[in-house]
Write an enzyme that holds these catalytic residues in place. Structure first.
Site, PDB file in Angstrom:
ATOM      1  N   ASP A   1     -36.132  -8.936  12.184  1.00 19.68           N
ATOM      2  CA  ASP A   1     -35.342  -8.600  13.366  1.00 19.68           C
ATOM      3  C   ASP A   1     -34.600  -9.804  13.928  1.00 19.68           C
ATOM      4  OD1 ASP A   1     -37.880  -9.713  14.103  1.00 19.68           O
ATOM      5  OD2 ASP A   1     -37.455  -9.154  16.173  1.00 19.68           O
ATOM      6  N   GLU A   2     -33.599  -9.531  14.735  1.00 22.20           N
ATOM      7  CA  GLU A   2     -32.910 -10.506  15.584  1.00 22.20           C
ATOM      8  C   GLU A   2     -32.503 -11.779  14.839  1.00 22.20           C
ATOM      9  OE1 GLU A   2     -34.634  -9.594  19.995  1.00 22.20           O
ATOM     10  OE2 GLU A   2     -35.876 -10.884  18.735  1.00 22.20           O
ATOM     11  N   VAL A   3     -31.795 -11.638  13.745  1.00 25.39           N
ATOM     12  CA  VAL A   3     -31.340 -12.809  12.994  1.00 25.39           C
ATOM     13  C   VAL A   3     -30.001 -13.275  13.570  1.00 25.39           C
ATOM     14  CG1 VAL A   3     -30.759 -13.730  10.728  1.00 25.39           C
ATOM     15  CG2 VAL A   3     -32.509 -11.942  10.939  1.00 25.39           C
TER      16      VAL A   3
END
Length: 595
Positions: A342-344
């Site tokens: 997630d959230e790269v």
């Protein structure tokens, strides 16, 4: 005399801060203080029938034993441990169990709870899995109570239910009514996520959480063990990761012995331990102990000295991941590992000339989601070579990464939640939900800052209502005390257990087949503002609301009934030594006594 009069005039202003101000806070009306017909059962079993016939229990005469014909006998350490634990819960602390020899049980007294494991394989020496049978039936009647379950996992839940049926009468004697219960969980995956990176959580705090999870029939501990701030997992293969990445390499790490103890403690309570090692983002703490793992960021043509996500273009990255997840496979016995995804943040990748050249070579253009997918696809292939299945956050699915059919997609983003659940299940993937159950979502954050900025003498500038009041009182010559900006009970969630209770994992448009793919959910407690000092009261009993939603029948929705039972359940947790926070104004027969 004048000073005294001035002070007396201010008493109403001063003491007003001692009580909740209903005109200032949008607090919901308290529920009716009516006892539920189901007593304090939590989560509510599928089927319950009570009788008015009551039996007494005595610590000298009562015992929990294996039934004749049970496939789990005295050699089953898991059940024997549970018998002692629940005997102590029923009778408030360690007491030697009476053998029953030489003592006659009174007609109105219940002498035994017999536990009968009915399947040939009791699973006593196994670990719980997502397919474990957790059902049980419980019959309380003379001459004994009988708990039947196919496996030990159902028996553990039945023991908790039996302990919840026991109550004290007005004379302090313990009683239990004649009861029949048939019970099983609605969802197979009922989890709690703890974050041990943003704040290190001592072993005792984790074990306390596991103990309380069992009281609420949760069965998955999602251990978000590492993240950007710290790497507390002490790897046997790569010890430098925690040596360089933990807050402290000796005091703030989980050793192999620690991890083994947590897994064993959880198993004895029917709880799976699923570790999460989130990549390629959320990995800054990995970089110190593993050179070249992270991507060097650039400022113009020169390295900036900072680092971004895992470097996806180096072969050494995948060599490292192969060895690392081989270790994880051997340390954690559960069939699944959570791989995050997630959230790269693509900013650093975009700045790096080597990454830019690789993007061009691969024909990715400017779409860095394709680079992320490239990395994750290779990682999934690596993990697929171990004995593990994997769970991933929803972005991996959203970005079109090729994932195995048995992948578990973890939905956590609140935007278009129903649409996301429909998309994931329509694609045929097993799904768990967390979006409505982020228990760290309370508004104040670092609200100490706004308290710090307030100046009691600042009523010449911005004329807010209380500043006008201050100006009027002081101009009249009275001494003044200020409390208005410092009401520390003003946090937004109020009785937010209600919204957690109302959320349903299958509440989306889709076919029955799609909804069957939703195997449960998790309550998440992220660690930005949580450590051992406040974790337990912030988690409980708010997570208990999630527990009932994931266990009980879909039709169990009565908030008044839930409030009654949850208030009693909260007091039971307090009596067992768990500092669960109150739902609203109330009292417990046995208040929390502190450390």
């Amino acid at each position: 005399m004048v000073t005294s009069l001035h002070f007396l005039a201010l008493l109403p202003l001063f003491y007003s801060c001692h009580g909740l101000q209903f005109n200032d806070i949008d607090e919901e009306t308290p529920f009716l203080d009516a006892n539920s017909k189901y007593g304090s059962l939590w989560p509510l079993p599928q089927k319950v029938n009570f009788s008015n016939v009551a039996f007494k229990l005595s610590s000298l005469g009562f015992r929990i034993v294996d039934a004749k014909g049970s496939s789990a006998g005295p050699s089953c350490a898991l059940l024997q441990s549970a018998y002692r634990r629940y005997f102590d819960y029923v009778f408030d602390g360690p007491k030697k169990q009476w053998s029953g020899k030489g003592r006659h049980t009174d007609v109105s007294e219940l002498g035994e709870l017999q536990v009968w494991i009915t399947s040939p394989d009791s699973e006593c020496d196994s670990f719980p899995t997502v397919t474990s049978d957790e059902s049980y039936t419980l019959t309380v009647n003379q001459p004994f109570a009988l708990l039947k379950a196919p496996t030990v996992w159902g028996a553990l839940h039945g023991l908790e239910t039996f302990s919840q049926l026991v109550y004290r009468d007005e004379f302090g004697s313990r009683n239990v009514n004649a009861t029949t219960i048939s019970d099983f969980p609605r969802f197979a995956h009922r989890g709690i996520l703890l974050d041990t990176s943003r704040h290190f959580l001592p072993i005792k705090t984790i074990l306390t959480t596991l103990e309380t999870m069992a009281m609420n029939k949760f069965n998955v501990f999602h251990w978000h063990i590492v993240d950007d701030p710290s790497f507390p997992y002490l790897s046997k293969t790569f010890p430098q990761l925690s040596q360089k990445g933990a807050y402290h390499p000796y005091t703030h790490v989980y050793t192999p012995a620690d991890v083994k103890m947590i897994i064993a403690f959880a198993r004895l309570r029917g709880i799976r331990v699923i570790p999460e090692f989130d990549t390629p983002g959320h990995t800054l703490s990995w970089g110190g102990g593993q050179p070249d793992l992270l991507t060097p960021c650039y400022s113009g043509a020169s390295p900036s000295g900072s680092f971004g996500p895992v470097n996806p273009i180096l072969n050494t990255t995948y060599d490292f991941m192969t060895q690392f997840f081989k270790e994880i496979d051997s340390v954690f016995p559960d069939a699944y590992v959570h791989l995050g995804g997630d959230e790269v943040d693509f900013t650093c990748w975009k700045s790096n000339p080597d990454i830019q050249a690789f993007m061009k070579q691969q024909g990715f253009g400017e779409d860095y989601r394709k680079l992320e997918s490239y990395y994750i696809q290779k990682l999934l292939d690596i993990v697929a070579q171990t004995n593990k299945g994997y769970m991933i956050w929803q972005e991996v699915f959203d970005n079109g990464v090729k994932i195995k059919p048995d992948t578990v997609v973890h939905v956590w983003m609140g935007n278009n939640l129903q649409e996301e659940m429909n998309k994931v299940t329509a694609a045929g993937y097993t799904t768990i939900l967390s979006a409505p159950w982020y228990l760290d979502y309370i508004s104040y954050g670092q609200d100490w800052q706004k308290y710090y900025k307030v100046e009691p003498l600042d009523f010449d500038g911005n004329q807010q209502q209380y500043q006008n009041e201050m100006a009027q009182i002081t101009s009249a010559g009275f001494h003044t005390l200020l409390s208005t900006p410092w009401y520390l009970n003003r946090i937004s969630y109020g009785q937010d257990w209600q919204q957690h209770y109302k959320a349903d994992p299958q509440d989306f448009k889709g076919t029955d087949k799609q909804k069957e793919l939703v195997v449960g959910g998790e309550a998440c407690l992220w660690g930005e503002f949580v450590d051992a000092t406040n974790l337990t009261p912030r988690l409980w009993p708010r997570a208990s609301a999630v527990a009932e939603r994931l266990w009980s029948a879909k039709e169990v929705k009565d908030l008044n009934d839930a409030y009654s039972r949850l208030s009693s359940h909260r007091c039971r947790m307090v009596e067992r030594g768990i500092p669960a926070e109150p739902l609203f104004t109330s009292h417990c027969p046995h208040e929390y006594k502190g450390i």
